[in-house]
Design a protein around this motif. Structure first.
Motif, PDB file in Angstrom:
ATOM      1  N   ALA A  66      -2.241  74.181  72.359  1.00 41.51           N
ATOM      2  CA  ALA A  66      -1.092  73.694  72.826  1.00 41.51           C
ATOM      3  C   ALA A  66      -0.441  72.405  72.113  1.00 41.51           C
ATOM      4  CB  ALA A  66      -1.263  73.495  74.326  1.00 41.51           C
ATOM      5  N   GLY A  67       0.612  72.069  72.258  1.00 41.45           N
ATOM      6  CA  GLY A  67       1.303  70.980  71.777  1.00 41.45           C
ATOM      7  C   GLY A  67       2.782  70.679  72.320  1.00 41.45           C
ATOM      8  N   LEU A  68       3.464  69.876  71.759  1.00 40.59           N
ATOM      9  CA  LEU A  68       4.831  69.531  72.012  1.00 40.59           C
ATOM     10  C   LEU A  68       5.715  69.800  70.886  1.00 40.59           C
ATOM     11  CD1 LEU A  68       3.970  65.944  73.230  1.00 40.59           C
ATOM     12  CD2 LEU A  68       4.080  67.954  74.599  1.00 40.59           C
ATOM     13  N   PHE A  69       6.820  70.019  71.398  1.00 39.46           N
ATOM     14  CA  PHE A  69       8.086  70.699  70.535  1.00 39.46           C
ATOM     15  C   PHE A  69       9.169  69.791  70.536  1.00 39.46           C
ATOM     16  CE2 PHE A  69       9.306  73.256  73.693  1.00 39.46           C
ATOM     17  CZ  PHE A  69      10.657  73.374  73.874  1.00 39.46           C
ATOM     18  N   LEU A  70      10.268  69.775  69.572  1.00 33.74           N
ATOM     19  CA  LEU A  70      11.453  68.881  69.699  1.00 33.74           C
ATOM     20  C   LEU A  70      12.556  69.939  68.858  1.00 33.74           C
ATOM     21  CD1 LEU A  70      13.737  66.978  70.592  1.00 33.74           C
ATOM     22  CD2 LEU A  70      12.889  65.705  68.555  1.00 33.74           C
ATOM     23  N   LEU A  71      13.495  70.436  69.499  1.00 34.54           N
ATOM     24  CA  LEU A  71      14.665  71.065  68.743  1.00 34.54           C
ATOM     25  C   LEU A  71      15.932  70.135  68.712  1.00 34.54           C
ATOM     26  CD1 LEU A  71      15.656  73.488  66.995  1.00 34.54           C
ATOM     27  CD2 LEU A  71      16.437  74.579  69.189  1.00 34.54           C
ATOM     28  N   ALA A  72      16.380  69.644  67.768  1.00 38.03           N
ATOM     29  CA  ALA A  72      17.468  68.805  67.823  1.00 38.03           C
ATOM     30  C   ALA A  72      18.671  69.196  66.856  1.00 38.03           C
ATOM     31  CB  ALA A  72      17.272  67.407  67.499  1.00 38.03           C
ATOM     32  N   GLY A  73      19.924  69.122  67.138  1.00 37.47           N
ATOM     33  CA  GLY A  73      20.930  69.496  66.146  1.00 37.47           C
ATOM     34  C   GLY A  73      22.223  69.468  66.901  1.00 37.47           C
ATOM     35  N   PRO A  74      23.219  70.033  66.371  1.00 36.53           N
ATOM     36  CA  PRO A  74      24.488  70.500  66.826  1.00 36.53           C
ATOM     37  C   PRO A  74      24.368  71.105  68.139  1.00 36.53           C
ATOM     38  CG  PRO A  74      24.576  71.226  64.701  1.00 36.53           C
ATOM     39  CD  PRO A  74      23.257  70.768  64.994  1.00 36.53           C
ATOM     40  N   VAL A  75      25.149  70.344  69.169  1.00 37.30           N
ATOM     41  CA  VAL A  75      25.051  71.034  70.824  1.00 37.30           C
ATOM     42  C   VAL A  75      25.231  72.472  70.852  1.00 37.30           C
ATOM     43  CG1 VAL A  75      25.906  70.740  72.986  1.00 37.30           C
ATOM     44  CG2 VAL A  75      25.964  68.783  71.447  1.00 37.30           C
ATOM     45  N   GLY A  76      25.754  73.037  70.274  1.00 38.61           N
ATOM     46  CA  GLY A  76      26.150  74.464  70.578  1.00 38.61           C
ATOM     47  C   GLY A  76      25.002  75.293  69.880  1.00 38.61           C
ATOM     48  N   ILE A  77      24.310  74.728  68.899  1.00 36.80           N
ATOM     49  CA  ILE A  77      23.193  75.699  68.367  1.00 36.80           C
ATOM     50  C   ILE A  77      22.050  75.503  69.054  1.00 36.80           C
ATOM     51  CG2 ILE A  77      21.616  75.668  66.180  1.00 36.80           C
ATOM     52  CD1 ILE A  77      24.184  75.233  64.523  1.00 36.80           C
TER      53      ILE A  77
END
Length: 412
Positions: A349-360
Motif C-alpha cells: 500500500a502507499g500514496l499516489f498523486l496524479l497532476a496535470g491539465p484539468v481535463g486530463i
C-alpha cells in the motif's frame, strides 16, 4: 436455587444429567470480528460451570469432552452453548477450565476486599467494577484520591490476606431481616431462589452470585497498579490479584531484560535512554524531511532541464510522503505536463498523486484509482489518495504513456 458451582466453588469435575438440548446460535469473536456460530443450547440438572453474573465472566469447560463456548443464566437456569447435540436424560461429566475459574475467583474476592476497605478507610463507595482479561477495574464514587491513600489501601488489603481471614457463603430467603443489613447494588429483575451472601469475616458482608475463594490467603497478594480519571466525577482503581500479579511480574521482568539488551543500560536508566532516543529520532526525522524537500526540488528541476523531457513524468519513491509529491508537482509546470507520483512499498500500500491539465486529470483520475485498487479524489488538476496495489503502477504508467502518445499525435 444455587448452582453446584456456587455451593462448592472449588469443585472441578461433576456428574449430572441433560434436561434439554435445543438448536441455537451464538455470536463469537474471532480475530476481532464477531461471527455467528450454530450449535445447541443445553440445560442440565445442575452445573459447576458458572454463568456470567455479578461482574464475573462465565466459565469455560467441557460436557463429555464437548467444549462449552458460553454459559448464560436465564432465570433459574444455566444455559450451556455447545457445538454438538447431547441426549436428553443422559448422564454427563462436566469439567471446568480451572485456571480460568480460579483466576476469576481471585479477582472477584479481591474486588470485594478492596471495595470494602476503600469504603471503611476513606469512605469511597464502589459504583461498578470490571473483571478484565488482564487487569480489573473498580469504579470509585470520588473525583480524586489523595496522595498516599492507594498505598495505604494496598497495605491494608495484603495484611488481611496474611491474616488468613475466612470467606463464607450463606443462602438467605428474600424476606430474611438479615438481607437488609447486607451491602448490595440490587438484584437482577429475573432473580429466582434464595439470596446468596458472601462474608469476609470481620470485613464485609455482600450480596453476590459469583464464585469466591474460601479464605483470603488464597488470593496470595493484591497489587494496586494505580488510578485514573473515570467518567462523571468517578475514579478508576486498577488492580491485580493472585496469579495475575505473578504473571505481571514475569512479563515485566522479561520486558526489562529485552530493554536492557536493546538500550545497553540498566533498568533504572531505561526511561532516560528512551527519552534520549526519542529526541534523536525527532532530529533525524526533521533532517530527513528537509532532505526529502530538497530532493523533490532537484528531481523536478532535473526533469525540467531535460530538452527531451516530453509531457509525462512518472516517479516512485519508497520513503516519500504527500508533501514530497506535491513539491515535485508544484515545481513542474503541470499545465502542459502530466505527473504521476507514488510513495510507499513496491508492491504493498502507499500514496499516489496524479497532476496535470484539468481535463486530463478529471478523465484519467478515476481510472488510476481503479487500477491501484485505492481511494482518492481530485480538483483543480490534482487527483490523489491511497493505493492498495502499488504493484500495478506499471499499468497506470502504460495508460498514461498511451494517452501521452495520442495527445502528441493530435498536437502534430
Amino acid at each position: 436455587m444455587a448452582f453446584q458451582c456456587q455451593r462448592d466453588c472449588y469443585m472441578q469435575e461433576f456428574v449430572t444429567s441433560v434436561v434439554s438440548c435445543c438448536p441455537g446460535e451464538l455470536k463469537l469473536e474471532t480475530n476481532g470480528k464477531k461471527e455467528k456460530v450454530k450449535g445447541f443450547n443445553v440445560t442440565l440438572k445442575d452445573t459447576i460451570l458458572f454463568p456470567e453474573g455479578g461482574g464475573q465472566p462465565d466459565d469455560r469447560g467441557t460436557i463429555e469432552d464437548v467444549a462449552v463456548l458460553r454459559v448464560t443464566r436465564q432465570g433459574p437456569e444455566a444455559v450451556h452453548f455447545v457445538g454438538s447435540a447431547l441426549e436428553v436424560g443422559a448422564e454427563v461429566q462436566l469439567k471446568v477450565d480451572w485456571e480460568r475459574r480460579f483466576d476469576h475467583m481471585q479477582q472477584h474476592s479481591g474486588q470485594h476486599l478492596v471495595t470494602a476497605l476503600a469504603d471503611t478507610m476513606f469512605g469511597y463507595k464502589t459504583t461498578s467494577w470490571e473483571l478484565g482479561r488482564q487487569r480489573s477495574i473498580i469504579e470509585l464514587d470520588t473525583a480524586t484520591v489523595k496522595p498516599g491513600e492507594m498505598e495505604a489501601l494496598e497495605r491494608a488489603v495484603n495484611e488481611k490476606i496474611r491474616d488468613h481471614v475466612p470467606v463464607t457463603v450463606q443462602l438467605l430467603s428474600l424476606d430474611d431481616p438479615a438481607v437488609e443489613k447486607v451491602r448490595s447494588r440490587g438484584l437482577p429483575d429475573d432473580h429466582a431462589g434464595p439470596i446468596r451472601i458472601i462474608e469476609i469475616e470481620g470485613v464485609d458482608t455482600n450480596m453476590c452470585c459469583g464464585t469466591h475463594v474460601s479464605n483470603l490467603s488464597h488470593l496470595q497478594v493484591i497489587k494496586i497498579l494505580g488510578t485514573e480519571k473515570g467518567k462523571k466525577n468517578k475514579t478508576n482503581l486498577i488492580f491485580l490479584a493472585g496469579n495475575r500479579v505473578l504473571k505481571y511480574a514475569e512479563k515485566s521482568y522479561s520486558i526489562e531484560r529485552s530493554l536492557t539488551a536493546l538500550l545497553k543500560t540498566g533498568a533504572d536508566d531505561h526511561v532516560e535512554a528512551v527519552d534520549k532516543l526519542q529526541k534523536s529520532v525527532k532530529v533525524l526525522q526533521k533532517n530527513n524531511l528537509n532532505l526529502l524537500r530538497d530532493m523533490a526540488v532537484l528531481i523536478a528541476q532535473n526533469f525540467k532541464s531535460n530538452p527531451n523531457r516530453g509531457n509525462l513524468f512518472c516517479l516512485h519513491r519508497k520513503d516519500g510522503d504527500n508533501e514530497f509529491m506535491n513539491i515535485i508537482a508544484n515545481e513542474i509546470c503541470t499545465e502542459d505536463t502530466v505527473v504521476f507520483l507514488t510513495v510507499g512499498e513496491e508492491k504493498g500500500a502507499g500514496l499516489f498523486l496524479l497532476a496535470g491539465p484539468v481535463g486530463i486529470v478529471d478523465k484519467l483520475g478515476p481510472r488510476v484509482v481503479e487500477l491501484l485498487e485505492g481511494k482518492g479524489a481530485g480538483k483543480n488538476g490534482r487527483f490523489q489518495g491511497k493505493a492498495n496495489r502499488m504493484g500495478r503502477r506499471a499499468e497506470v504508467e502504460a495508460l498514461l504513456q498511451e494517452h501521452s502518445r495520442l495527445r502528441s499525435s493530435e498536437e502534430e
